[in-house]
Design a protein around this motif. Structure first.
Motif, mmCIF file in Angstrom:
data_model
loop_
_atom_site.group_PDB
_atom_site.id
_atom_site.type_symbol
_atom_site.label_atom_id
_atom_site.label_comp_id
_atom_site.label_asym_id
_atom_site.label_seq_id
_atom_site.Cartn_x
_atom_site.Cartn_y
_atom_site.Cartn_z
ATOM 1 N N SER A 157 47.459 38.039 17.886
ATOM 2 C CA SER A 157 47.760 38.422 16.387
ATOM 3 C C SER A 157 48.830 38.746 15.738
ATOM 4 C CB SER A 157 45.989 38.806 15.934
ATOM 5 O OG SER A 157 45.507 38.714 16.312
ATOM 6 N N GLU A 158 49.030 38.263 14.489
ATOM 7 C CA GLU A 158 49.756 38.474 13.415
ATOM 8 C C GLU A 158 49.881 39.797 13.497
ATOM 9 O OE1 GLU A 158 51.275 35.097 10.856
ATOM 10 O OE2 GLU A 158 50.772 33.584 11.879
ATOM 11 N N HIS A 159 48.849 40.103 13.076
ATOM 12 C CA HIS A 159 48.633 41.476 12.149
ATOM 13 C C HIS A 159 47.530 41.761 12.078
ATOM 14 C CE1 HIS A 159 50.003 45.106 9.832
ATOM 15 N NE2 HIS A 159 48.862 44.923 9.427
ATOM 16 N N VAL A 160 46.857 43.149 13.412
ATOM 17 C CA VAL A 160 45.512 43.350 13.226
ATOM 18 C C VAL A 160 45.635 44.474 12.268
ATOM 19 C CG1 VAL A 160 43.656 44.315 14.391
ATOM 20 C CG2 VAL A 160 45.220 43.106 15.454
ATOM 21 N N VAL A 161 44.311 44.311 11.585
ATOM 22 C CA VAL A 161 43.506 45.251 10.424
ATOM 23 C C VAL A 161 41.975 46.042 10.643
ATOM 24 C CG1 VAL A 161 42.503 45.529 8.345
ATOM 25 C CG2 VAL A 161 44.420 44.097 8.143
ATOM 26 N N ALA A 162 42.126 46.874 10.895
ATOM 27 C CA ALA A 162 40.986 48.456 11.662
ATOM 28 C C ALA A 162 40.224 48.957 10.594
ATOM 29 C CB ALA A 162 41.060 48.059 12.875
ATOM 30 N N ASP A 163 38.852 49.518 10.854
ATOM 31 C CA ASP A 163 38.365 50.219 10.325
ATOM 32 C C ASP A 163 38.906 51.653 11.163
ATOM 33 O OD1 ASP A 163 37.039 50.254 12.333
ATOM 34 O OD2 ASP A 163 34.967 49.370 11.325
ATOM 35 N N LYS A 164 38.345 52.825 10.566
ATOM 36 C CA LYS A 164 38.685 54.274 11.615
ATOM 37 C C LYS A 164 38.524 54.045 12.848
ATOM 38 C CE LYS A 164 38.881 56.460 6.703
ATOM 39 N NZ LYS A 164 38.903 57.689 5.825
ATOM 40 N N GLY A 165 37.388 53.680 13.113
ATOM 41 C CA GLY A 165 36.607 53.574 13.999
ATOM 42 C C GLY A 165 37.088 52.640 15.864
ATOM 43 N N TYR A 166 38.576 51.644 15.260
ATOM 44 C CA TYR A 166 39.895 51.594 15.798
ATOM 45 C C TYR A 166 41.211 52.385 15.700
ATOM 46 C CZ TYR A 166 36.247 47.612 16.750
ATOM 47 O OH TYR A 166 34.672 47.321 17.034
ATOM 48 N N SER A 167 40.948 54.126 15.682
ATOM 49 C CA SER A 167 42.206 54.333 15.257
ATOM 50 C C SER A 167 42.824 55.338 16.866
ATOM 51 C CB SER A 167 42.141 55.721 13.990
ATOM 52 O OG SER A 167 41.068 56.518 14.479
ATOM 53 N N SER A 168 42.106 55.037 17.842
ATOM 54 C CA SER A 168 41.950 55.747 18.956
ATOM 55 C C SER A 168 43.919 55.675 19.785
ATOM 56 C CB SER A 168 41.385 55.295 20.091
ATOM 57 O OG SER A 168 41.202 54.073 20.743
ATOM 58 N N ARG A 169 44.598 56.630 20.521
ATOM 59 C CA ARG A 169 45.266 56.613 20.479
ATOM 60 C C ARG A 169 45.826 55.168 21.378
ATOM 61 N NH1 ARG A 169 46.537 62.286 21.994
ATOM 62 N NH2 ARG A 169 47.756 62.926 19.839
ATOM 63 N N LYS A 170 45.268 55.200 22.540
ATOM 64 C CA LYS A 170 44.757 54.154 23.367
ATOM 65 C C LYS A 170 44.779 52.294 22.190
ATOM 66 C CE LYS A 170 42.099 53.137 27.551
ATOM 67 N NZ LYS A 170 41.590 53.599 28.403
ATOM 68 N N ILE A 171 44.205 52.464 21.581
ATOM 69 C CA ILE A 171 44.476 51.429 21.363
ATOM 70 C C ILE A 171 45.446 50.715 20.218
ATOM 71 C CG2 ILE A 171 43.193 49.360 19.105
ATOM 72 C CD1 ILE A 171 40.716 50.939 20.090
ATOM 73 N N ARG A 172 46.557 51.613 19.676
ATOM 74 C CA ARG A 172 47.206 51.583 18.828
ATOM 75 C C ARG A 172 48.490 51.232 20.322
ATOM 76 N NH1 ARG A 172 47.585 54.393 13.646
ATOM 77 N NH2 ARG A 172 45.545 54.350 12.881
ATOM 78 N N SER A 173 48.353 52.347 21.204
ATOM 79 C CA SER A 173 50.189 52.034 21.970
ATOM 80 C C SER A 173 49.584 50.576 22.566
ATOM 81 C CB SER A 173 49.367 53.246 23.096
ATOM 82 O OG SER A 173 48.867 53.346 23.414
ATOM 83 N N TYR A 174 47.918 49.934 22.567
ATOM 84 C CA TYR A 174 48.351 49.019 23.350
ATOM 85 C C TYR A 174 48.551 47.558 22.772
ATOM 86 C CZ TYR A 174 45.932 44.333 24.925
ATOM 87 O OH TYR A 174 46.253 43.102 25.031
ATOM 88 N N LEU A 175 48.936 48.150 21.097
ATOM 89 C CA LEU A 175 48.922 46.725 20.311
ATOM 90 C C LEU A 175 50.785 47.051 19.611
ATOM 91 C CD1 LEU A 175 46.688 47.683 17.108
ATOM 92 C CD2 LEU A 175 46.856 45.617 18.808
ATOM 93 N N ARG A 176 51.345 48.316 20.177
ATOM 94 C CA ARG A 176 52.262 48.469 19.930
ATOM 95 C C ARG A 176 53.419 47.826 21.402
ATOM 96 N NH1 ARG A 176 51.240 53.834 19.294
ATOM 97 N NH2 ARG A 176 51.291 54.439 17.197
ATOM 98 N N ARG A 177 52.550 48.160 22.555
ATOM 99 C CA ARG A 177 53.030 47.731 23.429
ATOM 100 C C ARG A 177 53.261 45.737 23.046
ATOM 101 N NH1 ARG A 177 49.673 51.006 26.199
ATOM 102 N NH2 ARG A 177 48.943 48.969 26.905
ATOM 103 N N ARG A 178 52.297 45.951 22.665
ATOM 104 C CA ARG A 178 52.849 43.957 22.812
ATOM 105 C C ARG A 178 53.247 43.200 22.070
ATOM 106 N NH1 ARG A 178 47.207 41.103 23.586
ATOM 107 N NH2 ARG A 178 49.072 39.326 24.316
#
Length: 56
Positions: free
Chosen positions: A19-40
């Motif tokens: 995706s060009e940009h991901v917008v999510a709610d607070k339910g997706y604020s885990s470190r695992k998801i954030r680090s995955y997005l940063r790596r990609r």
């Protein structure tokens, strides 16, 4: 999970898998998801949860 995202492409070619940009709610604020997005290299907008320590 997020890795299974397919973004439809207009015209011929392989579907996009990033995706060009991901917008999510607070339910997706885990470190695992954030680090995955940063790596990609995917920019994201995910609000911080008040009841958890900062994920960054």
């Amino acid at each position: 999970m997020i890795g299974s995202i397919n973004v439809p492409r207009i015209g011929p070619g392989r579907p996009r898998t990033r995706s060009e940009h991901v917008v999510a709610d607070k339910g997706y604020s885990s470190r695992k998801i954030r680090s995955y997005l940063r790596r990609r290299g995917i920019p994201h907008t995910i609000p911080e949860r008040v009841d958890r320590p900062s994920a960054d």
